[in-house]
Design a protein around this motif. Structure first.
Motif, short mmCIF file in Angstrom:
data_model
loop_
_atom_site.label_atom_id
_atom_site.label_comp_id
_atom_site.label_asym_id
_atom_site.label_seq_id
_atom_site.Cartn_x
_atom_site.Cartn_y
_atom_site.Cartn_z
N ARG A 40 -23.50 -3.70 -11.89
CA ARG A 40 -22.69 -4.24 -10.77
C ARG A 40 -22.19 -3.22 -9.96
O ARG A 40 -22.13 -3.58 -8.66
N LEU A 41 -22.08 -1.96 -10.41
CA LEU A 41 -21.67 -0.95 -9.39
C LEU A 41 -22.99 -0.78 -8.51
O LEU A 41 -22.74 -0.64 -7.15
N MET A 42 -24.34 -0.86 -9.10
CA MET A 42 -25.45 -0.53 -8.08
C MET A 42 -25.54 -1.47 -7.19
O MET A 42 -25.86 -1.50 -6.07
N GLU A 49 -21.87 2.42 1.19
CA GLU A 49 -21.04 3.33 0.69
C GLU A 49 -19.49 2.79 0.21
O GLU A 49 -18.66 1.93 0.86
N HIS A 50 -19.06 3.33 -0.76
CA HIS A 50 -17.79 2.97 -1.29
C HIS A 50 -17.09 4.20 -2.22
O HIS A 50 -18.05 4.94 -2.84
N SER A 67 -16.01 6.20 -13.19
CA SER A 67 -16.31 7.74 -12.80
C SER A 67 -17.41 8.42 -13.68
O SER A 67 -18.61 8.87 -13.20
N GLN A 68 -17.23 7.78 -15.11
CA GLN A 68 -18.32 8.21 -15.84
C GLN A 68 -19.62 7.50 -15.78
O GLN A 68 -20.71 8.15 -15.56
N HIS A 69 -19.56 6.06 -15.13
CA HIS A 69 -20.83 5.56 -14.87
C HIS A 69 -21.24 6.04 -13.59
O HIS A 69 -22.68 6.07 -13.58
N ARG A 91 -23.33 5.80 -2.80
CA ARG A 91 -24.08 4.77 -2.29
C ARG A 91 -25.27 4.90 -3.01
O ARG A 91 -25.66 5.96 -3.45
N ALA A 92 -26.27 3.88 -3.27
CA ALA A 92 -27.38 3.75 -3.99
C ALA A 92 -28.29 4.67 -3.08
O ALA A 92 -28.22 4.82 -1.93
#
Length: 119
Positions: A40-42, A49-50, A67-69, A91-92
Motif C-alpha cells: 500500500r505504501l509503495m 513524494e509523500h 516509519s519501520q516499513h 518516493r518509489a
C-alpha cells in the motif's frame, strides 16, 4: 523434431536464465512487496513524494509502524528519501520499481474484477 534440437534449445534457454545474484535481489524486492502495508505504501509512493504524516493518515497505522516499513523499503532499495527542512519525503525509487508496483496492482485488479487480461 530430433533429440539434438531439444539439446540446442536447452543450451539457448540455459544462457537466458537469470543469474543467482539477480534472482536473489529480485526475490528480496518481491518479498518486501508481499507485505500488505508495504505494498500500500509503495502504491502511494509510486504516484509521487509523500511525508510520513501523510502516509500515516493514508494507511491508518501508527507513525512508528509506518516509519519501520519505510526503513525496510529503503534498505531493500525500493524507496528513496530526501530531506526538506525537518520533513523527510519518500518516493518509489526509479521507473522500474514504480512500473512493477503499478503493473502488479493492475494485474490484481483484473484478477479480482474478472476483467479480461490484455497485453
Amino acid at each position: 523434431m530430433y533429440a539434438r534440437d531439444n539439446v540446442a534449445d536447452a543450451s539457448d534457454l540455459q544462457q537466458r536464465v537469470p543469474g543467482g545474484q539477480q534472482v536473489q535481489a529480485a526475490r528480496e524486492m518481491l518479498s518486501m512487496l508481499a507485505e500488505p502495508t508495504r505494498l500500500r505504501l509503495m502504491a502511494l509512493l509510486s504516484e509521487g513524494e509523500h511525508d510520513v504524516t501523510a502516509l500515516v493518515g493514508a494507511v491508518g497505522m501508527a507513525r512508528p509502524a509506518v516509519s519501520q516499513h519505510l526503513g525496510k523499503l529503503r534498505l531493500a532499495g525500493l524507496v528513496s528519501m530526501r530531506r526538506e527542512g525537518r520533513r523527510a519525503l519518500y518516493r518509489a525509487r526509479g521507473g522500474h520499481v514504480r512500473r512493477l508496483v503499478t503493473e502488479v496492482l493492475h494485474a490484481a485488479s483484473h484478477r479480482v474484477s474478472g476483467a479480461p487480461e490484455h497485453d
